[in-house]
Design a protein around this motif. Structure first.
Motif, PDB file in Angstrom:
ATOM      1  N   ASN A   1      37.284  -7.046   5.661  1.00 57.81           N
ATOM      2  CA  ASN A   1      36.497  -6.094   6.435  1.00 57.81           C
ATOM      3  C   ASN A   1      36.461  -4.704   5.822  1.00 57.81           C
ATOM      4  O   ASN A   1      35.574  -3.907   6.095  1.00 57.81           O
ATOM      5  N   ILE A   2      37.463  -4.392   5.005  1.00 53.68           N
ATOM      6  CA  ILE A   2      37.551  -3.039   4.436  1.00 53.68           C
ATOM      7  C   ILE A   2      36.682  -2.915   3.184  1.00 53.68           C
ATOM      8  O   ILE A   2      36.002  -1.924   2.979  1.00 53.68           O
TER       9      ILE A   2
ATOM     10  N   PHE B   1      41.618  -8.274   2.829  1.00 53.57           N
ATOM     11  CA  PHE B   1      40.984  -7.058   3.370  1.00 53.57           C
ATOM     12  C   PHE B   1      39.463  -7.226   3.402  1.00 53.57           C
ATOM     13  O   PHE B   1      38.721  -6.358   2.971  1.00 53.57           O
TER      14      PHE B   1
END
Lengths: 310, 274
Positions: free
Chosen positions: B200-201, B198
């Motif tokens: 990008n999160i 994840f």
């Protein structure tokens, strides 16, 4: 009326469906000694823990009139920090109890551990550990003593010494609650006997009252001086007007007689009034062990009857 | 309060009797001496040999100090219960909180002694070889000592929680080792896995917040980013601008990590019957 040091009122302690202590009520007055008897698992140790607030009752109340620092406790199978010496151990517990440290040496002397006080506890025998357990219970001059099997691991001399100390403490006004399996040593040493059976308190009275309540016969040994008169004596004894009095056994010069408590005095007078001579007469009172076994047997048969009825 | 000191004093003396304190101090001393000597005497590193030693020590302490703390304290309550000494102690006028606090104080003293003396050898060797360290190195070293004691305290506190909860020493030891593995290895591996999947999160600040759920990570961040000279050698020079919390806040979180398990331990302890 004497002031109570401990009052246990209708206390029950349950673990799931099992009642370790079931609706028990008893009180201990100041300066009174009470012996708690019962088979293994009868609930004695649980009652000791309940009485001191170490575990909470499921129902009922326990009240103690003294402070926690005025209580002395010797748990069953006591354990110590093995790497410490007896002296270090007592100093540690005395500090926790805020008891004077100068007491330590005197107590070690009293319980006979003074020569070994610097040795690590891991080198101690079971009897020495028990003495040390008793010693820590005496710290701070407690007004209420709980002694769970105090004589365990002690030799006969050690047991006598321990009871001597306990007697002195009782005379000084200390209330003592203790349990023991060695019933013979408790006779003439405590005022009250409480008997527990499967969590229930089945007796709580003086030994004399328990003897009366048990309705068990006493034993009389009659030694005859002239063996030729044994037959005449047998006729004379058999004609005593009480069906509960009977000759259990006889040797060549002695009759072993069982006699109910109610007519014991009359029977002895009957013997002494006889024209025939005798050498000696022994009246053997009911022992605590006899009473205890009878009460437990009665309780067992009562429980069996209840189970069958269910 | 007096009883806390009496129990703490006994715990400290116990560690002298069973030589625990001596072996732990020796272990940390050998570690810090080896790490300081291994830096060598190249002119580039010699000037800041203590900084390098602090970076190395804090990296290794993350594994070692929690393990020492757990081994020291996992049987604090369950062990006494199993040996039969707890019942007698509870019959004395001592509250259960005093017993826990006394043991914590005693165990913290043992750990503090081992850390101060053990890690102190590093300063001694560094001074002998390269002269008096600079003030920033001394401050970084003091921070290492303080945070190491705090990290040890956190794991002692966690061990008490386990010790008050379980019924057998062996279970406490097993859970203690799992907790150690969780915080020194599994937690970070999980974080790496999350980051990989994840990317990008989760931004840097979220990552920093997530790391606060692991006391070992808080310790690592405090020691590797607290001082500029240390950041230089730890390769984390530019990390501070991405941090969501400052060093004081991180210390508070570490203290909370110490207090919370202790409160839970006290609740377990009070509910338990012996």
């Amino acid at each position: 009326m004497s002031e109570a040091a401990l009052v246990v009122d209708q206390v029950t302690k349950s673990y799931g469906d099992f009642n370790a202590v079931n609706n028990v009520s008893l009180s201990v007055n100041k300066g009174e000694a009470i012996a708690l008897l019962g088979h293994n698992g009868a609930g004695k140790t649980t009652l000791f823990k309940l009485a001191q607030g170490l575990i909470k009752p499921t129902s009922g109340t326990v009240s103690i009139t003294c402070k926690k620092s005025d209580i002395g406790y010797l748990p069953e199978n006591i354990s110590f920090y093995d790497q410490m010496s007896a002296e270090e151990t007592l100093v540690y517990y005395a500090r926790l109890k805020n008891a004077p440290l100068k007491q330590v040496n005197g107590i070690l002397e009293l319980v006979g551990l003074a020569p070994f006080q610097k040795r690590r506890i891991r080198t101690y025998s079971k009897g020495m550990r028990q003495r040390l357990g008793f010693a820590q219970a005496l710290l701070g001059n407690p007004s209420l003593l709980f002694l769970d099997e105090p004589t365990g691991g002690l030799d006969p001399v050690g047991r006598e010494e321990l009871f001597e100390i306990i007697n002195k403490l009782i005379c000084q006004g200390t209330s003592v609650v203790f349990s023991s399996h060695v019933l013979r040593e408790l006779e003439n040493k405590v005022e009250k006997i409480a008997i527990m059976h499967s969590g229930n308190l089945i007796a709580n009275d003086t030994l004399d009252n328990l003897r009366r309540q048990s309705n068990m016969p006493s034993h009389i040994n009659l030694k005859i001086s002239d063996k030729a008169q044994m037959a005449n004596w047998e006729i004379y004894l058999s004609s005593f007007a009480d069906s509960g009095t009977k000759i259990l056994n006889k040797s060549n010069d002695t009759f072993y007689i069982s006699c109910s408590d109610k007519v014991k005095k009359a029977f002895i007078l009957y013997i002494t009034a006889c024209d025939l001579s005798f050498e000696d007469i022994d009246v053997l009172p009911l022992s605590l062990a006899d009473i205890y076994i009878k009460m437990c047997q009665d309780q067992n048969s009562e429980q069996s009857t209840q189970k069958i009825a269910v | 309060m007096k009883n806390i000191f009496i129990i703490a004093n006994k715990e400290f003396k116990d560690s002298l009797r069973n030589k625990w304190i001596i072996f732990t101090t020796l272990l940390l001393a050998v570690l810090s001496i080896t790490l300081t000597l291994s830096i060598g005497s190249s002119s580039h590193l010699a000037a800041s040999s203590l900084s390098v030693a602090i970076v190395n020590l804090s990296s290794l302490s993350i594994y070692l100090i929690p393990l020492i703390a757990i081994l020291l304290s996992y049987d604090a309550i369950v062990g006494e219960s199993e040996r039969g000494t707890l019942l007698l102690l509870l019959s004395y006028p001592v509250s259960r909180l005093s017993i826990l606090s006394g043991k914590l104080l005693g165990h913290l003293c043992i750990l503090s002694f081992a850390i101060i003396v053990g890690f102190g050898c590093s300063v001694l060797i560094s001074t002998m070889l390269h002269g008096m360290p600079i003030m920033q190195d001394i401050l970084a070293f003091l921070q290492l000592i303080f945070s190491s004691i705090l990290l040890g305290g956190v794991f002692i506190s966690l061990s008490y929680m386990i010790s008050c909860f379980v019924k057998e020493r062996a279970t406490a030891a097993g859970i203690g080792l799992f907790v150690w593995l969780l915080f020194v290895l599994l937690f970070d591996l999980t974080l790496i896995m999350i980051l990989t999947n994840f990317e990008n999160i989760i931004d840097e600040k979220t990552l920093h917040i997530l790391m606060m759920f692991n006391p070992a990570d808080i310790y690592r961040i405090i020691n590797l980013t607290g001082f500029e000279n240390i950041r230089m050698f730890s390769g984390l020079n530019s990390v501070t601008e991405y941090m969501a919390l400052n060093i004081v806040q991180m210390y508070f979180i570490l203290i909370a990590w110490l207090c919370l398990p202790l409160v839970i331990a006290n609740i377990f302890f009070n509910k338990k019957e012996f």
